[in-house]
Motif scaffolding. Structure first.
Motif, short mmCIF file in Angstrom:
data_model
loop_
_atom_site.label_atom_id
_atom_site.label_comp_id
_atom_site.label_asym_id
_atom_site.label_seq_id
_atom_site.Cartn_x
_atom_site.Cartn_y
_atom_site.Cartn_z
N GLY A 251 0.80 -1.21 0.00
CA GLY A 251 0.00 0.00 0.00
C GLY A 251 0.83 1.27 0.00
N THR A 252 1.96 1.23 -0.70
CA THR A 252 2.84 2.39 -0.73
C THR A 252 3.20 2.74 -2.16
OG1 THR A 252 5.03 3.21 -0.09
CG2 THR A 252 4.85 0.86 -0.48
N ASP A 253 3.48 4.02 -2.39
CA ASP A 253 3.95 4.42 -3.71
C ASP A 253 5.46 4.58 -3.71
OD1 ASP A 253 4.26 6.68 -2.21
OD2 ASP A 253 3.11 8.00 -3.55
N GLY A 254 6.11 4.16 -2.61
CA GLY A 254 7.56 4.20 -2.55
C GLY A 254 8.17 2.96 -3.17
N GLY A 255 9.49 2.93 -3.23
CA GLY A 255 10.16 1.73 -3.74
C GLY A 255 10.91 1.99 -5.02
N LEU A 256 10.99 0.95 -5.85
CA LEU A 256 11.78 0.99 -7.07
C LEU A 256 10.90 0.78 -8.28
CD1 LEU A 256 14.81 -1.21 -5.94
CD2 LEU A 256 14.62 1.28 -5.88
N LYS A 257 11.30 1.36 -9.38
CA LYS A 257 10.61 1.18 -10.65
C LYS A 257 11.48 0.31 -11.54
CE LYS A 257 8.55 3.69 -14.56
NZ LYS A 257 7.28 2.93 -14.52
N VAL A 258 10.91 -0.76 -12.06
CA VAL A 258 11.66 -1.74 -12.84
C VAL A 258 10.96 -1.97 -14.17
CG1 VAL A 258 12.39 -4.15 -12.96
CG2 VAL A 258 12.62 -2.90 -10.82
N LEU A 259 11.72 -2.00 -15.24
CA LEU A 259 11.20 -2.37 -16.55
C LEU A 259 11.79 -3.71 -16.96
CD1 LEU A 259 11.25 0.98 -18.59
CD2 LEU A 259 9.33 -0.09 -17.39
N ALA A 260 11.02 -4.46 -17.73
CA ALA A 260 11.47 -5.78 -18.17
C ALA A 260 12.10 -5.69 -19.56
CB ALA A 260 10.29 -6.75 -18.21
N SER A 261 13.28 -6.28 -19.68
CA SER A 261 13.94 -6.38 -20.98
C SER A 261 14.11 -7.85 -21.31
CB SER A 261 15.31 -5.70 -20.93
OG SER A 261 16.03 -5.91 -22.13
N LYS A 262 13.70 -8.24 -22.50
CA LYS A 262 13.73 -9.65 -22.88
C LYS A 262 15.05 -10.03 -23.53
CE LYS A 262 11.41 -11.25 -26.43
NZ LYS A 262 10.37 -11.79 -27.34
N ASP A 309 2.71 -10.27 -20.74
CA ASP A 309 2.62 -10.96 -19.46
C ASP A 309 4.02 -11.41 -19.03
OD1 ASP A 309 2.12 -12.55 -17.28
OD2 ASP A 309 0.77 -13.93 -18.29
N ILE A 310 4.51 -10.85 -17.92
CA ILE A 310 5.87 -11.14 -17.50
C ILE A 310 6.03 -12.53 -16.89
CG2 ILE A 310 6.52 -8.72 -17.19
CD1 ILE A 310 6.02 -9.05 -14.21
N SER A 311 4.92 -13.23 -16.64
CA SER A 311 5.04 -14.57 -16.04
C SER A 311 5.47 -15.62 -17.06
CB SER A 311 3.71 -14.99 -15.40
OG SER A 311 2.70 -15.14 -16.37
N ARG A 312 5.31 -15.35 -18.35
CA ARG A 312 5.69 -16.33 -19.36
C ARG A 312 6.27 -15.64 -20.60
NH1 ARG A 312 3.59 -21.72 -19.52
NH2 ARG A 312 4.34 -22.66 -17.59
N PRO A 313 7.47 -15.07 -20.50
CA PRO A 313 8.08 -14.46 -21.69
C PRO A 313 8.38 -15.54 -22.73
CG PRO A 313 9.70 -14.66 -19.94
CD PRO A 313 8.37 -15.04 -19.33
N VAL A 314 8.24 -15.19 -23.99
CA VAL A 314 8.45 -16.16 -25.06
C VAL A 314 9.29 -15.54 -26.17
CG1 VAL A 314 6.43 -17.59 -24.66
CG2 VAL A 314 6.19 -15.51 -26.01
N ALA A 315 9.99 -16.40 -26.88
CA ALA A 315 10.77 -15.97 -28.04
C ALA A 315 9.89 -15.94 -29.27
CB ALA A 315 11.94 -16.92 -28.26
N LEU A 347 13.55 -12.49 -18.74
CA LEU A 347 13.39 -11.05 -18.59
C LEU A 347 14.39 -10.50 -17.58
CD1 LEU A 347 9.50 -10.77 -18.43
CD2 LEU A 347 10.98 -10.48 -20.42
N ARG A 348 15.13 -9.47 -17.98
CA ARG A 348 16.03 -8.78 -17.07
C ARG A 348 15.26 -7.66 -16.37
NH1 ARG A 348 18.33 -8.63 -22.09
NH2 ARG A 348 20.06 -10.06 -22.47
N PRO A 349 15.40 -7.53 -15.05
CA PRO A 349 14.78 -6.40 -14.35
C PRO A 349 15.68 -5.18 -14.42
CG PRO A 349 15.74 -7.91 -12.76
CD PRO A 349 16.02 -8.49 -14.12
N LEU A 350 15.33 -4.20 -15.24
CA LEU A 350 16.17 -3.03 -15.42
C LEU A 350 15.66 -1.89 -14.54
CD1 LEU A 350 16.67 -3.01 -19.29
CD2 LEU A 350 18.08 -4.08 -17.53
N LEU A 351 16.52 -1.41 -13.66
CA LEU A 351 16.16 -0.30 -12.78
C LEU A 351 15.97 0.98 -13.59
CD1 LEU A 351 18.47 -0.74 -9.69
CD2 LEU A 351 15.99 -0.59 -9.66
N GLN A 352 14.94 1.73 -13.23
CA GLN A 352 14.69 3.01 -13.86
C GLN A 352 15.08 4.15 -12.93
OE1 GLN A 352 13.61 2.98 -17.23
NE2 GLN A 352 14.36 0.95 -16.64
#
Length: 579
Positions: A251-262, A309-315, A347-352
């Motif tokens: 329930g917070t808007d704090g933390g980290l922002k992450v983008l997925a790179s395949k 859907d980040i739970s099942r990345p596909v080529a 998927l790589r978790p890339l910090l923003q």
């Protein structure tokens, strides 16, 4: 650490869930069972903290099973003058090779082809020379130093390269790793220090005190559907590309922002490329590695934004074509789609930019990872890479404890060998005797040692119990029947997918992704786990559907089209919607 407590089983999982939800609670609750979360669990448990670690899927079922399978110092980072980052990674590479996981991590030579004879060789030699010097400073003798070759000399090491692709080459060393097995061994080692480990367990909510401090989590046992509550003094979010989803549970808007790179890789048979060493190439978007394993080559990778859907990345078809095209730029005998025996995507978790941590606490930022507080008692870590999981874990636990308590309970993982590492070198000397006793080839014993290390004796004990387990799998003779049993009894496998994808990795090295071997594997698991016929059939049907979906996805041009094929088929135990 008591050895018997390192076993991950259905029973140990049930007991862990019972213990972590008791009135006592835990000091540290780790959310995420990839390499970062597993490393954190080991770091915390080995400091004497009552630790629990939960993972919504199987261990390493996210990013950590789909890496380039390399432990590397980051040679290319030297060109950005990131000396501290490279030094840290080289130190960790040396530790893994010599002390903490020498059974899983192996020194691997690579050729760096040179296109121009003088200028490129000169500046590349300086870069690789610095890399070697830093490696020798970190761990003297863990890998050989660079060696220069003419075109003809390089082609003796890699006959399969086009003569026009190089004027010469530099050979340097990094290391390769069985990534999924590294995670399993981390969790097992943590369990040996008392960590309570439960896979297929999803956090669906975080609980708070009246003042807003996080004091635990609501979890769901995805095997039974039962919801429970864990009391925790500190919660550490190590969920990679799921970082923001997990943060929202607080329930917070704090933390980290992450983008997925395949990133995707293809796998081809070892005999398809004539070479004794790997290849390292820089491309316009990423780097390309051609990495030799015992029975196959891993070739990749890509680096593209992923919004499905980040739970099942596909080529996709485009991904596979990209890797093939770049590999074929240097291969004398071009690869085709018919050569490919495996494809995988991660998927790589890339910090923003813009860390929004709790302003009452500091934020620790490195070049590769960041640790912050999304709320009081809720630590978040994201970024980083497999090679540096150990200092990442140390940073996360130090941050959660605070400076004074971290000094009182310092990390000791630099000197903690993982399951299978202690006694490995002595055990490896027995390889000829083991091969002789069981009538196995040297390659068979080497494969077992590279997977189990000193724990090969546990596998051999299974053969004494049931000699039939010494037989190879009929449709996958590179693996023994005993290895399936070991996956269930020692390594926490609960489902057919767990074995075929992350323990006995037929998903990678057989064209049918292990479908032909699946009935025999299911029969062995059925006996161990007490499945009825309906459960066995459901497991087989689900795995066959998974492989069919992935194969279809690889023929489609876009991420959106490919993802729609796979997400239509839920997992055996689907994740629940987050609260």
């Amino acid at each position: 650490m008591r050895e018997q407590n390192t076993f991950l089983t259905a029973h140990s999982r049930a007991q862990a869930l019972k213990d972590m939800t008791d009135e006592e609670g835990v000091d540290i609750l780790v959310i995420g069972g990839g390499v970062t979360g597993a490393g954190i669990a080991l770091d915390a448990a080995s400091r004497g903290l009552r630790t629990a670690v939960v993972e919504a899927g199987d261990w390493a079922s996210g990013t950590s099973a789909w890496s380039s399978k390399l432990v590397h110092g980051g040679l290319r980072y030297l060109y950005n003058l990131d000396f501290a980052l490279v030094a840290e990674a080289l130190k960790e590479r040396g530790l893994l090779l010599t002390k903490t996981a020498p059974h899983l991590v192996k020194a691997q030579p690579f050729l760096w082809p040179l296109k121009t004879p003088v200028v490129e060789r000169a500046y590349s030699a300086v870069g690789v020379g610095m890399y070697d010097a830093m490696a020798q400073w970190a761990h003297r003798g863990s890998v050989p130093v660079q060696k220069h070759y003419s075109r003809s000399g390089a082609m003796k090491l890699f006959p399969g390269i086009k003569p026009s692709a190089l004027t010469g080459a530099i050979r340097f060393y990094d290391a390769r790793v069985d990534d999924a097995r590294l995670v399993v061994d981390l969790v097992r080692t943590a369990s040996g220090f008392g960590a309570l480990a439960a896979s297929r367990t999803q956090v669906v909510g975080l609980t708070k005190t009246a003042s807003g401090a996080v004091n635990g989590a609501r979890i769901v046992d995805l095997e039974s559907g039962k919801e429970m509550q864990v009391k925790a003094r500190h919660v550490i979010n190590a969920t990679g590309v799921w970082t923001e989803e997990t943060e929202k549970l607080g329930g917070t808007d704090g933390g980290l922002k992450v983008l997925a790179s395949k990133g995707i890789h293809i796998v081809v048979p070892r005999e398809r490329i004539n070479a004794q060493t790997g290849i390292f190439l820089r491309t316009e978007k990423s780097v390309l590695f051609i990495i030799p394993w015992q029975r196959y080559w891993v070739i990749g990778t890509t680096d593209t934004p992923y919004e499905q859907d980040i739970s099942r990345p596909v080529a996709t078809k485009a991904d596979v074509d990209y890797v093939l095209d770049h590999a074929n730029e240097i291969l004398a005998d071009p690869l085709t789609r018919e050569d490919i025996i495996g494809v995988y995507a991660g998927l790589r978790p890339l910090l923003q930019p813009g860390v929004k941590g709790d302003k009452t606490q500091s934020t620790k930022v490195s070049r590769e990872h960041t640790v912050t507080a999304a709320a009081p008692n809720l630590t978040v870590i994201a970024g980083g890479k497999l090679t540096t999981y150990r200092p990442m874990a140390q940073d996360a636990v130090d941050f959660a404890l605070g400076e004074a308590e971290a000094k009182r309970r310092p990390s000791i993982t630099e000197n903690v060998p993982l399951v299978g590492a202690e006694g490995f070198f002595a055990t490896a000397r027995r390889a000829p005797a083991i091969a002789s006793k069981y009538g196995w080839t040297a390659a068979r014993v080497e494969s077992l040692l590279d997977r189990y290390g000193a724990e090969i004796d546990r596998v051999l004990d299974l053969l004494e119990e049931d000699p039939d387990l010494a037989q190879p799998l009929k449709e996958a003779p590179q693996f023994l029947r005993a290895e399936v049993v070991a996956a269930v009894r020692f390594e926490g496998a609960l489902h057919l997918e767990d074995v075929l994808v992350r323990r006995v990795r037929l998903d990678l090295e057989q064209r049918d992704r292990g479908v032909a071997a699946a009935p025999e594997v299911a029969d062995l698991m059925r006996k161990e786990l007490g499945w009825d016929e309906q459960t066995r059939k459901r497991e087989l049907d689900s795995y066959r559907q998974r492989t069919a979906d992935l194969a279809k996805a690889e023929t489609l041009p876009s991420d959106e089209q490919a993802a729609s094929v796979v997400t239509a088929n839920p997992e055996i135990v689907p994740r629940r919607p987050l609260a």
